[in-house]
Design a protein around this motif. Structure first.
Motif, PDB file in Angstrom:
ATOM      1  N   GLU A   1       0.821  -1.216   0.000  1.00 12.61           N
ATOM      2  CA  GLU A   1       0.000   0.000   0.000  1.00 12.61           C
ATOM      3  C   GLU A   1       0.854   1.264   0.000  1.00 12.61           C
ATOM      4  OE1 GLU A   1      -3.269  -0.073   2.805  1.00 12.61           O
ATOM      5  OE2 GLU A   1      -3.211  -2.257   2.820  1.00 12.61           O
ATOM      6  N   ALA A   2       2.070   1.165  -0.507  1.00 12.24           N
ATOM      7  CA  ALA A   2       2.968   2.319  -0.617  1.00 12.24           C
ATOM      8  C   ALA A   2       3.155   2.655  -2.091  1.00 12.24           C
ATOM      9  CB  ALA A   2       4.318   1.991   0.015  1.00 12.24           C
ATOM     10  N   GLU A   3       3.506   3.901  -2.359  1.00  7.75           N
ATOM     11  CA  GLU A   3       3.820   4.310  -3.728  1.00  7.75           C
ATOM     12  C   GLU A   3       5.312   4.063  -3.940  1.00  7.75           C
ATOM     13  OE1 GLU A   3       2.641   8.396  -4.302  1.00  7.75           O
ATOM     14  OE2 GLU A   3       0.944   8.074  -2.951  1.00  7.75           O
ATOM     15  N   ILE A   4       5.643   3.348  -5.007  1.00  9.76           N
ATOM     16  CA  ILE A   4       7.042   3.036  -5.280  1.00  9.76           C
ATOM     17  C   ILE A   4       7.417   3.614  -6.631  1.00  9.76           C
ATOM     18  CG2 ILE A   4       8.731   1.204  -5.658  1.00  9.76           C
ATOM     19  CD1 ILE A   4       7.081  -0.562  -3.832  1.00  9.76           C
ATOM     20  N   GLU A   5       8.535   4.331  -6.645  1.00  6.56           N
ATOM     21  CA  GLU A   5       9.039   4.877  -7.900  1.00  6.56           C
ATOM     22  C   GLU A   5      10.498   4.493  -8.023  1.00  6.56           C
ATOM     23  OE1 GLU A   5       8.787   9.040 -10.387  1.00  6.56           O
ATOM     24  OE2 GLU A   5       7.832   8.861  -8.436  1.00  6.56           O
ATOM     25  N   LEU A   6      10.852   3.979  -9.189  1.00  2.00           N
ATOM     26  CA  LEU A   6      12.214   3.527  -9.429  1.00  2.00           C
ATOM     27  C   LEU A   6      12.857   4.446 -10.456  1.00  2.00           C
ATOM     28  CD1 LEU A   6      14.439   1.369  -9.080  1.00  2.00           C
ATOM     29  CD2 LEU A   6      13.325   0.073 -10.878  1.00  2.00           C
ATOM     30  N   PHE A   7      13.922   5.122 -10.054  1.00  2.00           N
ATOM     31  CA  PHE A   7      14.669   5.977 -10.966  1.00  2.00           C
ATOM     32  C   PHE A   7      15.864   5.171 -11.455  1.00  2.00           C
ATOM     33  CE2 PHE A   7      12.561   8.844  -7.938  1.00  2.00           C
ATOM     34  CZ  PHE A   7      11.812   9.603  -8.821  1.00  2.00           C
ATOM     35  N   GLU A   8      15.710   4.604 -12.647  1.00  2.00           N
ATOM     36  CA  GLU A   8      16.748   3.708 -13.171  1.00  2.00           C
ATOM     37  C   GLU A   8      18.033   4.446 -13.502  1.00  2.00           C
ATOM     38  OE1 GLU A   8      15.245   0.311 -15.725  1.00  2.00           O
ATOM     39  OE2 GLU A   8      13.575   1.733 -15.830  1.00  2.00           O
ATOM     40  N   ARG A   9      17.912   5.693 -13.913  1.00  4.20           N
ATOM     41  CA  ARG A   9      19.108   6.466 -14.276  1.00  4.20           C
ATOM     42  C   ARG A   9      20.000   6.700 -13.054  1.00  4.20           C
ATOM     43  NH1 ARG A   9      17.936  11.345 -17.964  1.00  4.20           N
ATOM     44  NH2 ARG A   9      18.028   9.683 -19.494  1.00  4.20           N
ATOM     45  N   ASP A  10      19.356   7.024 -11.920  1.00  5.98           N
ATOM     46  CA  ASP A  10      20.116   7.296 -10.689  1.00  5.98           C
ATOM     47  C   ASP A  10      20.259   6.073  -9.798  1.00  5.98           C
ATOM     48  OD1 ASP A  10      20.121   9.978 -11.511  1.00  5.98           O
ATOM     49  OD2 ASP A  10      18.199  10.329 -10.516  1.00  5.98           O
ATOM     50  N   LEU A  11      19.598   4.981 -10.173  1.00  7.32           N
ATOM     51  CA  LEU A  11      19.567   3.753  -9.373  1.00  7.32           C
ATOM     52  C   LEU A  11      19.086   4.034  -7.948  1.00  7.32           C
ATOM     53  CD1 LEU A  11      22.810   1.995 -10.612  1.00  7.32           C
ATOM     54  CD2 LEU A  11      20.462   1.513 -11.279  1.00  7.32           C
ATOM     55  N   VAL A  12      17.953   4.730  -7.864  1.00  4.08           N
ATOM     56  CA  VAL A  12      17.341   5.084  -6.585  1.00  4.08           C
ATOM     57  C   VAL A  12      15.917   4.560  -6.573  1.00  4.08           C
ATOM     58  CG1 VAL A  12      16.555   7.012  -5.164  1.00  4.08           C
ATOM     59  CG2 VAL A  12      18.777   7.120  -6.259  1.00  4.08           C
ATOM     60  N   LEU A  13      15.555   3.937  -5.464  1.00  2.00           N
ATOM     61  CA  LEU A  13      14.197   3.463  -5.252  1.00  2.00           C
ATOM     62  C   LEU A  13      13.548   4.393  -4.234  1.00  2.00           C
ATOM     63  CD1 LEU A  13      12.311   1.038  -5.947  1.00  2.00           C
ATOM     64  CD2 LEU A  13      13.107  -0.017  -3.841  1.00  2.00           C
ATOM     65  N   GLU A  14      12.448   5.024  -4.624  1.00  2.75           N
ATOM     66  CA  GLU A  14      11.765   5.978  -3.752  1.00  2.75           C
ATOM     67  C   GLU A  14      10.453   5.343  -3.291  1.00  2.75           C
ATOM     68  OE1 GLU A  14      10.041   9.965  -5.082  1.00  2.75           O
ATOM     69  OE2 GLU A  14      12.121  10.447  -4.564  1.00  2.75           O
ATOM     70  N   ILE A  15      10.260   5.291  -1.984  1.00  4.96           N
ATOM     71  CA  ILE A  15       9.061   4.682  -1.402  1.00  4.96           C
ATOM     72  C   ILE A  15       8.313   5.752  -0.623  1.00  4.96           C
ATOM     73  CG2 ILE A  15       8.206   2.867   0.110  1.00  4.96           C
ATOM     74  CD1 ILE A  15      10.915   1.426  -0.347  1.00  4.96           C
ATOM     75  N   ARG A  16       7.045   5.965  -0.995  1.00  2.55           N
ATOM     76  CA  ARG A  16       6.215   6.982  -0.336  1.00  2.55           C
ATOM     77  C   ARG A  16       5.021   6.333   0.320  1.00  2.55           C
ATOM     78  NH1 ARG A  16       5.828   8.975  -5.435  1.00  2.55           N
ATOM     79  NH2 ARG A  16       7.691  10.063  -6.087  1.00  2.55           N
ATOM     80  N   GLY A  17       4.657   6.847   1.508  1.00  3.07           N
ATOM     81  CA  GLY A  17       3.486   6.349   2.214  1.00  3.07           C
ATOM     82  C   GLY A  17       3.639   6.555   3.708  1.00  3.07           C
ATOM     83  N   SER A  18       2.736   5.943   4.446  1.00  5.75           N
ATOM     84  CA  SER A  18       2.841   6.031   5.903  1.00  5.75           C
ATOM     85  C   SER A  18       4.049   5.223   6.357  1.00  5.75           C
ATOM     86  CB  SER A  18       1.575   5.486   6.558  1.00  5.75           C
ATOM     87  OG  SER A  18       1.513   4.086   6.392  1.00  5.75           O
ATOM     88  N   LYS A  19       4.404   5.371   7.599  1.00  4.37           N
ATOM     89  CA  LYS A  19       5.587   4.668   8.122  1.00  4.37           C
ATOM     90  C   LYS A  19       5.435   3.155   7.972  1.00  4.37           C
ATOM     91  CE  LYS A  19       8.750   4.845  11.982  1.00  4.37           C
ATOM     92  NZ  LYS A  19       9.067   5.477  13.258  1.00  4.37           N
TER      93      LYS A  19
END
Length: 135
Positions: free
Chosen positions: A100-118
């Protein structure tokens, strides 16, 4: 009753028997066609876009962000990024849906961003680490 004899084929020996059986019963085509739905189809097309939208896409249906909403970023390797993304992004979507979290993968920077509650971020991070461990 007149019977047509077809030459027997070594590849399809039963074709002649099937063909003569169908014609003997008076049917030349074994498939029945459904009646035309011309009027119904026109009615479906005339439905407005607003009526066809699912409630989850309406602006009114958006959930409020929780008080502990935040963003976690994780640096990952190129192989891990490919593995988390999955075929057509399905693995990433599944992790996002289950946690139930928003996940965004930036392949260029090799960063995984996870958004949501704790709680949602913790779940997503745990699932991502589990997927990376399977590699």
């Amino acid at each position: 009753q007149e019977r047509l004899e077809l030459p027997r084929s070594p590849v399809f020996p039963c074709v002649a028997a099937v063909w003569t059986a169908r014609h003997a019963m008076g049917r030349s085509d074994s498939r029945k066609r459904s009646p035309s739905r011309g009027k119904d189809r026109d009615r479906d097309r005339s439905r407005s876009r607003k009526d066809s939208r699912s409630p989850s896409r309406d602006a009114k249906g958006k959930k409020e962000k929780p008080s502990d909403y935040g963003v976690d970023t994780i640096k990952i390797s190129d192989d891990d990024a490919a593995f988390i993304l999955g075929k057509g992004g399905k693995t990433k979507d599944k992790i996002s849906r289950v946690s139930e979290a928003e996940i965004e993968l930036f392949e260029r920077d090799l960063v995984l961003e996870i958004r949501g509650s704790k709680l949602h971020r913790r779940r997503a991070k745990k699932y991502c680490e589990g997927v990376m461990a399977q590699r």
